[in-house]
Design a protein around this motif. Structure first.
Motif, PDB file in Angstrom:
ATOM      1  N   THR A  37      -0.553   6.320  -2.410  1.00  0.00           N
ATOM      2  CA  THR A  37       0.604   7.143  -2.064  1.00  0.00           C
ATOM      3  C   THR A  37       1.729   6.912  -3.069  1.00  0.00           C
ATOM      4  O   THR A  37       1.757   5.885  -3.765  1.00  0.00           O
ATOM      5  N   VAL A  38       2.659   7.840  -3.147  1.00  0.00           N
ATOM      6  CA  VAL A  38       3.778   7.722  -4.084  1.00  0.00           C
ATOM      7  C   VAL A  38       4.671   6.560  -3.677  1.00  0.00           C
ATOM      8  O   VAL A  38       5.176   5.812  -4.520  1.00  0.00           O
ATOM      9  N   PHE A  39       4.858   6.399  -2.381  1.00  0.00           N
ATOM     10  CA  PHE A  39       5.609   5.250  -1.862  1.00  0.00           C
ATOM     11  C   PHE A  39       4.965   4.811  -0.556  1.00  0.00           C
ATOM     12  O   PHE A  39       4.738   5.624   0.344  1.00  0.00           O
ATOM     13  N   ASP A  40       4.666   3.538  -0.464  1.00  0.00           N
ATOM     14  CA  ASP A  40       3.931   3.023   0.692  1.00  0.00           C
ATOM     15  C   ASP A  40       4.897   2.556   1.781  1.00  0.00           C
ATOM     16  O   ASP A  40       5.429   1.452   1.720  1.00  0.00           O
ATOM     17  N   THR A  41       5.098   3.385   2.784  1.00  0.00           N
ATOM     18  CA  THR A  41       5.979   3.024   3.900  1.00  0.00           C
ATOM     19  C   THR A  41       5.347   1.987   4.819  1.00  0.00           C
ATOM     20  O   THR A  41       6.028   1.409   5.670  1.00  0.00           O
ATOM     21  N   LEU A  42       4.041   1.757   4.667  1.00  0.00           N
ATOM     22  CA  LEU A  42       3.348   0.796   5.534  1.00  0.00           C
ATOM     23  C   LEU A  42       3.310  -0.616   4.957  1.00  0.00           C
ATOM     24  O   LEU A  42       2.753  -1.521   5.583  1.00  0.00           O
TER      25      LEU A  42
ATOM     26  N   ILE B 137      14.518   5.875   1.663  1.00  0.00           N
ATOM     27  CA  ILE B 137      13.110   6.277   1.511  1.00  0.00           C
ATOM     28  C   ILE B 137      13.006   7.466   0.570  1.00  0.00           C
ATOM     29  O   ILE B 137      12.176   7.497  -0.345  1.00  0.00           O
ATOM     30  N   HIS B 138      13.856   8.481   0.803  1.00  0.00           N
ATOM     31  CA  HIS B 138      13.820   9.679  -0.040  1.00  0.00           C
ATOM     32  C   HIS B 138      14.077   9.335  -1.503  1.00  0.00           C
ATOM     33  O   HIS B 138      13.519   9.967  -2.409  1.00  0.00           O
ATOM     34  N   GLN B 139      14.892   8.332  -1.738  1.00  0.00           N
ATOM     35  CA  GLN B 139      15.176   7.921  -3.119  1.00  0.00           C
ATOM     36  C   GLN B 139      14.001   7.183  -3.751  1.00  0.00           C
ATOM     37  O   GLN B 139      13.877   7.130  -4.980  1.00  0.00           O
ATOM     38  N   GLN B 140      13.137   6.604  -2.923  1.00  0.00           N
ATOM     39  CA  GLN B 140      11.974   5.882  -3.429  1.00  0.00           C
ATOM     40  C   GLN B 140      10.832   6.822  -3.809  1.00  0.00           C
ATOM     41  O   GLN B 140       9.962   6.471  -4.605  1.00  0.00           O
ATOM     42  N   TYR B 141      10.807   8.003  -3.201  1.00  0.00           N
ATOM     43  CA  TYR B 141       9.778   8.991  -3.548  1.00  0.00           C
ATOM     44  C   TYR B 141      10.208   9.675  -4.843  1.00  0.00           C
ATOM     45  O   TYR B 141      10.911  10.680  -4.835  1.00  0.00           O
ATOM     46  N   LYS B 142       9.762   9.137  -5.965  1.00  0.00           N
ATOM     47  CA  LYS B 142      10.122   9.647  -7.292  1.00  0.00           C
ATOM     48  C   LYS B 142       8.889  10.311  -7.902  1.00  0.00           C
ATOM     49  O   LYS B 142       7.827   9.692  -8.004  1.00  0.00           O
ATOM     50  N   PHE B 143       9.051  11.564  -8.325  1.00  0.00           N
ATOM     51  CA  PHE B 143       7.912  12.351  -8.783  1.00  0.00           C
ATOM     52  C   PHE B 143       8.054  12.710 -10.255  1.00  0.00           C
ATOM     53  O   PHE B 143       9.106  13.197 -10.697  1.00  0.00           O
ATOM     54  N   LEU B 144       6.982  12.471 -10.993  1.00  0.00           N
ATOM     55  CA  LEU B 144       6.915  12.819 -12.405  1.00  0.00           C
ATOM     56  C   LEU B 144       6.466  14.264 -12.586  1.00  0.00           C
ATOM     57  O   LEU B 144       5.891  14.868 -11.676  1.00  0.00           O
ATOM     58  N   ASN B 145       6.702  14.809 -13.774  1.00  0.00           N
ATOM     59  CA  ASN B 145       6.068  16.072 -14.150  1.00  0.00           C
ATOM     60  C   ASN B 145       5.434  15.912 -15.535  1.00  0.00           C
ATOM     61  O   ASN B 145       5.485  14.839 -16.126  1.00  0.00           O
ATOM     62  N   ALA B 146       4.823  16.994 -16.031  1.00  0.00           N
ATOM     63  CA  ALA B 146       4.094  16.906 -17.302  1.00  0.00           C
ATOM     64  C   ALA B 146       5.013  16.656 -18.486  1.00  0.00           C
ATOM     65  O   ALA B 146       4.547  16.277 -19.571  1.00  0.00           O
ATOM     66  N   LEU B 147       6.317  16.842 -18.294  1.00  0.00           N
ATOM     67  CA  LEU B 147       7.284  16.596 -19.370  1.00  0.00           C
ATOM     68  C   LEU B 147       7.793  15.162 -19.367  1.00  0.00           C
ATOM     69  O   LEU B 147       8.597  14.779 -20.207  1.00  0.00           O
ATOM     70  N   GLY B 148       7.334  14.371 -18.394  1.00  0.00           N
ATOM     71  CA  GLY B 148       7.775  12.985 -18.278  1.00  0.00           C
ATOM     72  C   GLY B 148       9.079  12.830 -17.523  1.00  0.00           C
ATOM     73  O   GLY B 148       9.652  11.735 -17.490  1.00  0.00           O
ATOM     74  N   GLU B 149       9.552  13.912 -16.902  1.00  0.00           N
ATOM     75  CA  GLU B 149      10.808  13.867 -16.142  1.00  0.00           C
ATOM     76  C   GLU B 149      10.553  13.395 -14.713  1.00  0.00           C
ATOM     77  O   GLU B 149       9.488  13.657 -14.144  1.00  0.00           O
TER      78      GLU B 149
ATOM     79  N   PHE C 101      -1.061  14.507  -8.527  1.00  0.00           N
ATOM     80  CA  PHE C 101      -0.245  14.702  -9.736  1.00  0.00           C
ATOM     81  C   PHE C 101       0.379  13.390 -10.195  1.00  0.00           C
ATOM     82  O   PHE C 101       0.355  13.053 -11.387  1.00  0.00           O
ATOM     83  N   GLN C 102       0.952  12.644  -9.244  1.00  0.00           N
ATOM     84  CA  GLN C 102       1.659  11.421  -9.604  1.00  0.00           C
ATOM     85  C   GLN C 102       0.725  10.414 -10.283  1.00  0.00           C
ATOM     86  O   GLN C 102       1.075   9.823 -11.318  1.00  0.00           O
ATOM     87  N   TYR C 103      -0.468  10.238  -9.704  1.00  0.00           N
ATOM     88  CA  TYR C 103      -1.406   9.271 -10.296  1.00  0.00           C
ATOM     89  C   TYR C 103      -1.864   9.739 -11.680  1.00  0.00           C
ATOM     90  O   TYR C 103      -1.980   8.942 -12.613  1.00  0.00           O
TER      91      TYR C 103
END
Length: 560
Positions: free
Chosen positions: A106-111, A249-261, A290-292
């Motif tokens: 997962t992008v961020f493990d809440t467990l 929590i919302h701040q911990q879910y950080k998502f990359l894109n193909a541009l590296g942003e 996508f994230q992985y």
């Protein structure tokens, strides 16, 4: 299918030279799975059919626990060695965990038991316990009950006293009239004074009653408020901590894109209509994939998601069938994550035109009936202005063209058009009164057990996936359909539908839902499998002509 150890890595080799690579990445909200994605899904489904994941998908009658079907996703990728493989993910949690061998994390493990979320959750649970203890304490319960009983008794006695005062006032009014001719002026004035004193006495009685009881109630209310204040402080603390935890929590879910942003959930959703991330945002399979891929320098090639297990009671979900990503949660996230990728065009935004004149089935000075083609709008849409309404307005430039009813874009068949407002109003009234007779013909993608019957499943829009509909007995609008089988051929059923109500996608959901016919209409890209078209056609309409007062029976043969 070759055996392989699915659990040994996140990158699973996909040996295939038979299929060429797609030129563009899959548009995830409306797609036909690429053959490589289908192959990857078959690999994963083969594993799922044998694996013991300690989760009840509803596929085995001996399984214990709550039945929960799951959405799984596969993403075909290339690594730095140009080796083709695929990643796998599941939406939400599986077997009470975020991480299972073989599936991307997962992008961020809440467990995570040592993470801030679990610690914050524990703090909130402790506050909840304190609130429960205080609310269940004998002192609090007794104080609350005494206040409620006192208020109830006060209100009851106050109503009775006010009613007595009212009746006494009416009686005094009658006496003023009846005694006026019986008594002398002097005696009558004395009598009026007596009545006035009586009125004053009742008003004083009411005043004293309120003063005594309200003083007593104020004492009880103060005692209860002193106890309640402690609870309110804890509830305010809980709300503050909960909001802070949610933001963290919302701040911990950080998502990359193909541009590296990189963007977190708050950044992604701040400019949407929702403004704040909905519950579960970022936990679906697609963002995980996508994230992985981005974090491990893997090039996304294609993607597909499928349902595994029994269908939920509200939705239409078929085991092993492919479905698009959800819109409310995933569309903003994937919109960011796909930046920098060459993605297939959104087919929903394609302008659908029908250059040929529409077939007129009947026409007079007041109305006409037209045969609407499949995949053509009844009225103008957000991205496509051409529709039956606009074409009829072009056909009748001197009339105010008004559609009396509509058909789904994918449905073909009879549409009733009024040439003036008066005719439109009279025809609409017939639809509202359900005096109009309608018959649709459809081809079901399978065979059903019954020959005729009635379906009643209330419907409402799926807020996560508009315009799809859900079966909802709590908030749904009543929806009723009668049906009769016409013929069965080559494993498909030709059927007549007689809709009693006219809800959005009513016939499509009633056909596909497990509590309906459990057999979707052939070519239904929302609730079944895509084909050359949706095999649903409005073939018959019967109504009373609003001016000529004769019954019109219009038939339009289905093109299938």
């Amino acid at each position: 299918m070759p055996e392989f150890n699915f659990q040994e890595a996140y990158f699973h080799n996909l040996q295939s030279t038979a299929f060429s690579l797609p030129q563009k990445f899959t548009y995830p909200f409306y797609y036909t799975p690429h053959k490589l994605s289908v192959l990857a899904a078959q690999h994963l489904q083969n594993y799922l059919s044998k694996a013991n994941l300690n989760h009840n998908f509803g596929l085995c009658p001996d399984s214990k626990g709550l039945i929960i079907g799951k959405m799984f996703g596969v993403m075909v990728v290339k690594n730095n060695d140009n080796t083709l493989g695929y990643l796998a993910a599941f939406s939400g949690k599986l077997a009470n965990t975020n991480n299972l061998p073989g599936f991307v994390p997962t992008v961020f493990d809440t467990l995570n038991p040592n993470g801030f979320y679990k610690k914050g959750e524990q703090e909130l649970n402790e506050i909840n316990k304190q609130i429960e203890i205080l609310e269940a304490s004998n002192e609090y319960v007794v104080a609350k009950r005494n206040l409620e009983l006192s208020l109830s008794l006060y209100n009851e006695e106050l109503r009775a006293l006010k009613e007595t005062i009212k009746q006494k006032k009416i009686a005094r009014k009658k006496l003023r009239i009846s005694e006026a001719d019986k008594l002398s002026n002097e005696d009558y004035n004395i009598f009026l004074e007596t009545l006035k004193n009586e009125s004053i006495q009742y008003n004083l009685k009411l005043k004293h009653f309120k003063k005594f009881h309200e003083s007593n109630i104020d004492d009880l209310k103060q005692k209860w408020n002193n106890l309640k204040h402690k609870i309110d402080l804890l509830k305010d603390l809980r709300q503050t901590k909960s909001a802070a935890l949610q933001k963290q929590i919302h701040q911990q879910y950080k998502f990359l894109n193909a541009l590296g942003e990189t963007k977190d959930l708050l950044d992604i959703f701040k400019d949407t209509t929702l403004r704040v991330p909905p519950a579960g945002a970022g936990e679906c399979a697609a963002p995980k994939l996508f994230q992985y891929a981005y974090e491990n320098n893997l090039k996304p090639i294609a993607m597909a998601e499928f349902w595994w297990g029994a269908s939920p009671k509200s939705e239409v979900r078929k085991h092993k069938q492919f479905y698009p990503s959800c819109r409310s949660k995933c569309e903003p996230i994937l919109g960011h994550m796909m930046q920098g990728l060459t993605v297939e065009d959104n087919p929903i935004l394609e302008v659908k035109k029908h250059n040929e004149p529409l077939e007129i089935l009947y026409e007079d000075d007041y109305l006409l009936l037209v045969n609407k083609p499949a995949e053509f709008l009844s009225v103008p849409g957000k991205t496509s202005l051409q529709s039956v309404q606009t074409k009829m307005q072009e056909y009748l430039p001197n009339n105010k063209v008004l559609l009396v009813h509509r058909l789904d874009m994918s449905t073909s068949g009879i549409l009733l058009v009024a040439k003036n407002e008066r005719t439109h109003k009279k025809l609409q009234k017939q639809f509202i009164n359900r005096s109009v007779k309608k018959r649709y013909v459809a081809i079901l993608n399978g065979e059903i057990d019954t020959q005729e019957g009635e379906i009643e499943l209330p419907l409402r829009v799926d807020l996560d996936n508009r315009p799809q509909q859900l079966v909802c007995f709590q908030y749904g609008k009543p929806a009723k359909t009668k049906y009769k089988v016409v013929a069965v051929k080559n494993g498909k059923t030709r059927i007549h539908f007689f809709p009693i109500t006219g809800r959005t996608h009513q016939l499509r959901v009633h056909a596909a839902h497990s509590s309906g016919l459990n057999t979707p209409i052939f070519g239904d890209d929302l609730y079944g499998l895509k084909a050359n078209r949706l095999h649903l056609h409005a073939e018959f309409l019967s109504f009373e002509h609003p001016v000529k007062k004769k019954e019109l029976n219009i038939f339009c043969k289905a093109p299938f």
